[in-house]
Design an enzyme around this catalytic site. Structure first.
Site, short mmCIF file in Angstrom:
data_model
loop_
_atom_site.label_atom_id
_atom_site.label_comp_id
_atom_site.label_asym_id
_atom_site.label_seq_id
_atom_site.Cartn_x
_atom_site.Cartn_y
_atom_site.Cartn_z
N ARG A 1 -30.41 99.98 -65.05
CA ARG A 1 -30.65 98.99 -65.45
C ARG A 1 -29.86 97.41 -65.50
NH1 ARG A 1 -31.29 101.99 -69.64
NH2 ARG A 1 -30.17 103.21 -68.66
N THR A 2 -28.82 98.01 -65.01
CA THR A 2 -27.75 96.53 -64.97
C THR A 2 -28.57 96.32 -62.88
OG1 THR A 2 -26.24 97.96 -65.84
CG2 THR A 2 -25.60 95.72 -64.47
N LYS B 1 -18.37 105.78 -43.95
CA LYS B 1 -17.26 105.85 -42.50
C LYS B 1 -15.67 105.71 -42.69
CE LYS B 1 -21.28 104.92 -40.52
NZ LYS B 1 -22.56 103.92 -38.53
N ARG C 1 -20.42 96.08 -59.05
CA ARG C 1 -19.66 97.54 -59.88
C ARG C 1 -18.95 98.53 -59.11
NH1 ARG C 1 -24.44 100.74 -63.94
NH2 ARG C 1 -23.15 98.93 -65.41
N HIS D 1 -17.37 94.44 -69.04
CA HIS D 1 -18.50 94.94 -68.10
C HIS D 1 -19.22 93.91 -68.93
CE1 HIS D 1 -22.47 95.45 -67.43
NE2 HIS D 1 -23.09 97.11 -67.85
C1 NCD Z 1 -23.01 101.80 -69.27
C2 NCD Z 1 -21.71 101.42 -68.23
O1 NCD Z 1 -22.02 101.94 -66.62
O2 NCD Z 1 -21.32 101.21 -68.75
N1 NCD Z 1 -24.41 101.58 -69.16
C3 NCD Z 1 -24.88 100.05 -68.28
O3 NCD Z 1 -24.23 99.25 -68.01
N2 NCD Z 1 -25.90 99.47 -69.53
C4 NCD Z 1 -22.90 102.46 -70.25
C5 NCD Z 1 -22.59 103.72 -69.79
O4 NCD Z 1 -22.75 104.29 -69.03
O5 NCD Z 1 -22.47 104.90 -71.06
#
Ligand code: NCD
Length: 323
Positions: free
Chosen positions: A54-55, A82, A104, A132
């Site tokens: 989703r992110t 690599k 990320r 986050h």
């Molecule tokens: C979270 C994350 O990746 O930190 N998910 C998200 O971004 N919606 C929480 C998780 O992975 O549990």
């Protein structure tokens, strides 16, 4: 402001500005053609070294609705495999002329480091168990939308706080907006630094269930655990899972939230996720508008969110600069 790395960095005024922008982008998102020219000519790269559904999609949707060009860096199929370092990867991307990197990574601090290597805006989309910030913004925005204000809300964050960047960012933002946050977890799932957090703590979900306005559930993040921290998922569910029976004991008007991905049957019963007071779908919908707000705020042609010429009006209303 050039980068968004933590929730703490945001002043209350900036959060309010972002929420105001998100309100207008929510309206844009509800149009039949949910697209405005605000970031035409800008390029946003998503660089996800860790899994995401989703992110990443939310950021890419947000950037596209603002008419930015979006490039997805396919980490798994790239020279990272690599042995290319993150720094070389960033220098390569930078040389192509980009405006923002949404990153990320499994290690805390990587987005911060990247921000030191590039003149592009860096948005932290999750770094290890650290932060986050856009998740916290969309969660607070969802609460403000539902309750009118975050101030004075009693929020229980339940579960694997220790490995959760969502919990860290949410605690910082919700507390600064005047919510009372209680962490609910066994001691093994609390971070060692918890004493310094602006929260109260309990190991008994049943103690707080009837008095909080928000039950915010977290996934057990086994991918970050190096040892067994709960006896079994069955026992975890018995004490901390939001079962259908527990949901009936929540305060009237209280809501259920989850950042996703949900492990139905562990921290949340399948049918509980579908209850009318579960805001999970609102969180996802608002996520796009909030990320549009963040991208516009960072890249919007040097104008402040509420000032500047009409041509950069985020709602895409008529462009009246030349009459
Ligand atoms: C979270 C994350 O990746 O930190 N998910 C998200 O971004 N919606 C929480 C998780 O992975 O549990």
């Amino acid at each position: 402001m050039t980068s968004l790395l933590t929730a703490e960095q945001l002043s209350l005024g900036e959060v309010e500005d972002l929420f105001g922008l998100a309100d207008s982008f929510l309206e844009v998102s509800s149009r039949r053609m949910p697209k405005v020219p605000a970031l035409r000519g800008k390029t946003v790269v998503s660089l996800f070294f860790e899994d995401s559904t989703r992110t990443r999609l939310s950021f890419e949707t947000a950037a596209k609705r603002l008419s930015a060009d979006v490039m997805t860096f396919p980490v798994a199929a790239s020279s990272v495999n690599k042995g290319e370092s993150v720094r070389d990867t960033i220098e390569t991307i930078e040389a192509m002329g980009i405006d923002a990197i949404v990153v990320r990574h499994r290690y805390a601090g990587v987005p911060h480091q990247i921000a030191g290597w590039t003149s592009a805006s860096v948005i932290n989309a999750g770094d290890g168990a650290h932060e986050h910030p856009t998740q916290a913004l969309l969660d607070a925005f969802t609460l403000r939308q539902h309750f009118g204000s975050v101030e004075g809300l009693r929020v229980a964050i339940v579960g694997d706080i220790r490995h959760s960047r969502v919990a860290r960012s949410n605690v910082a933002l919700l507390a600064s907006l005047g919510a009372e946050v209680t962490l609910v977890a066994p001691g093994t799932l609390l971070p060692p630094t918890v004493a310094g957090w602006p929260t109260t703590t309990t190991s008994e979900l049943d103690e707080v269930l009837g008095s909080v306005d928000v039950v915010y559930l977290l996934r057990m993040q086994t991918e970050r655990m190096r040892e067994h921290l709960v006896p079994s998922l069955r026992e975890y569910r018995a004490r901390y899972g939001l079962t259908a029976e527990r949901a009936t004991r929540m305060k009237s008007g209280a809501v259920i939230m989850h950042p996703g991905p949900m492990n139905r049957g562990v921290e949340i019963a399948g049918e509980v996720a579908e209850l009318p007071n579960a805001l999970v779908v609102d969180q996802v919908r608002n996520g796009v508008a909030v990320r549009m707000a963040v991208l516009f705020w960072l890249l919007g042609s040097g104008v402040g969110p509420h000032d500047g010429p009409v041509e950069s009006d985020p709602s895409g209303a008529e462009r009246t600069v030349d009459g």
